[in-house]
Design a protein around this motif. Sequence first.
Motif, PDB file in Angstrom:
ATOM      1  N   GLU A  90       0.827  -1.205   0.000  1.00 28.89           N
ATOM      2  CA  GLU A  90       0.000   0.000   0.000  1.00 28.89           C
ATOM      3  C   GLU A  90       0.864   1.258   0.000  1.00 28.89           C
ATOM      4  O   GLU A  90       0.532   2.253  -0.647  1.00 28.89           O
ATOM      5  CB  GLU A  90      -0.941  -0.010   1.207  1.00 28.89           C
ATOM      6  CG  GLU A  90      -2.033  -1.066   1.116  1.00 28.89           C
ATOM      7  CD  GLU A  90      -2.907  -1.106   2.351  1.00 28.89           C
ATOM      8  OE1 GLU A  90      -2.447  -0.655   3.423  1.00 28.89           O
ATOM      9  OE2 GLU A  90      -4.059  -1.578   2.235  1.00 28.89           O
ATOM     10  N   ARG A  94       0.924   4.630  -2.527  1.00 31.24           N
ATOM     11  CA  ARG A  94       0.843   6.032  -2.101  1.00 31.24           C
ATOM     12  C   ARG A  94       2.054   6.822  -2.596  1.00 31.24           C
ATOM     13  O   ARG A  94       1.936   7.993  -2.969  1.00 31.24           O
ATOM     14  CB  ARG A  94       0.729   6.122  -0.583  1.00 31.24           C
ATOM     15  CG  ARG A  94      -0.608   5.654  -0.033  1.00 31.24           C
ATOM     16  CD  ARG A  94      -0.774   6.025   1.432  1.00 31.24           C
ATOM     17  NE  ARG A  94       0.212   5.372   2.276  1.00 31.24           N
ATOM     18  CZ  ARG A  94       0.060   4.168   2.824  1.00 31.24           C
ATOM     19  NH1 ARG A  94      -1.044   3.475   2.595  1.00 31.24           N
ATOM     20  NH2 ARG A  94       0.995   3.638   3.594  1.00 31.24           N
ATOM     21  N   GLU A 185      -5.762   9.202  -2.580  1.00 30.19           N
ATOM     22  CA  GLU A 185      -5.187   8.143  -1.743  1.00 30.19           C
ATOM     23  C   GLU A 185      -6.259   7.187  -1.243  1.00 30.19           C
ATOM     24  O   GLU A 185      -6.040   5.971  -1.159  1.00 30.19           O
ATOM     25  CB  GLU A 185      -4.431   8.765  -0.567  1.00 30.19           C
ATOM     26  CG  GLU A 185      -3.115   9.428  -0.942  1.00 30.19           C
ATOM     27  CD  GLU A 185      -3.284  10.788  -1.600  1.00 30.19           C
ATOM     28  OE1 GLU A 185      -2.290  11.316  -2.129  1.00 30.19           O
ATOM     29  OE2 GLU A 185      -4.425  11.331  -1.601  1.00 30.19           O
ATOM     30  N   GLU A 189      -6.456   3.198  -1.986  1.00 28.52           N
ATOM     31  CA  GLU A 189      -6.477   2.238  -0.886  1.00 28.52           C
ATOM     32  C   GLU A 189      -7.710   1.343  -0.943  1.00 28.52           C
ATOM     33  O   GLU A 189      -7.625   0.129  -0.736  1.00 28.52           O
ATOM     34  CB  GLU A 189      -6.427   2.979   0.447  1.00 28.52           C
ATOM     35  CG  GLU A 189      -6.321   2.044   1.651  1.00 28.52           C
ATOM     36  CD  GLU A 189      -6.178   2.775   2.962  1.00 28.52           C
ATOM     37  OE1 GLU A 189      -6.349   2.139   4.016  1.00 28.52           O
ATOM     38  OE2 GLU A 189      -5.885   3.997   2.939  1.00 28.52           O
TER      39      GLU A 189
END
Length: 206
Positions: A90, A94, A185, A189
């Motif tokens: 993850e 980002r 973001e 996610e």
Amino acid sequence: MTKKRGYHHGNLRQALVDAALVLIEEKGPTGFTLSEAAKAAGVTPAAVYRHFAGREDLIAEAARQGFEVFADLMEHAYGKHKGSALAALEATGRAYLAFARKFPGHYVAMFESGISINRNADLALVAGRALGVIEKAASELMAELPANRRPPARMVSSHMLAFSHGVVELFARGAPGTKSPFPPEDLLESGIGIYLRGLGLITPDG
């Protein structure tokens, strides 16, 4: 006789790359000429050919420099979460968004110019280093699945890149389709979460 401004940079090659990055950001990778890059750097068009065979070579060098920064960011993001394969994966996503936001000229040269990462050995090497971080994070996460249910790590890392690139293009840049009620973001996610739930790596309540 007045000297050309570009020679005062001390590094004409880098001055041309810097000029190209601004032009790429403003006009796109095919929206400028070598003459414009030379003018922006303060040199004659003939001076460009001392360092680059053509516009594509100039853009390829901009892409190579971008991948150097990108690789460093990927490695930093991965390293901060090395103990958790999920968090590391993850984090690389980002970092992708952060890079696109902070280095738009490099990003376009790398991913939207049509320049192959295999155009030259130096570009291929640094691009491989950057993309290898995402593949490593994907591989570690896939290792948590039984072998008979484990997709290839390269496929998973390619999916992560596609998610990240799609979010950048649609929702994180000043282009049509940027309006979204969710931060980029969060979109990334949640997309990764849905994908990993489908693989059984995250429980429905996780």
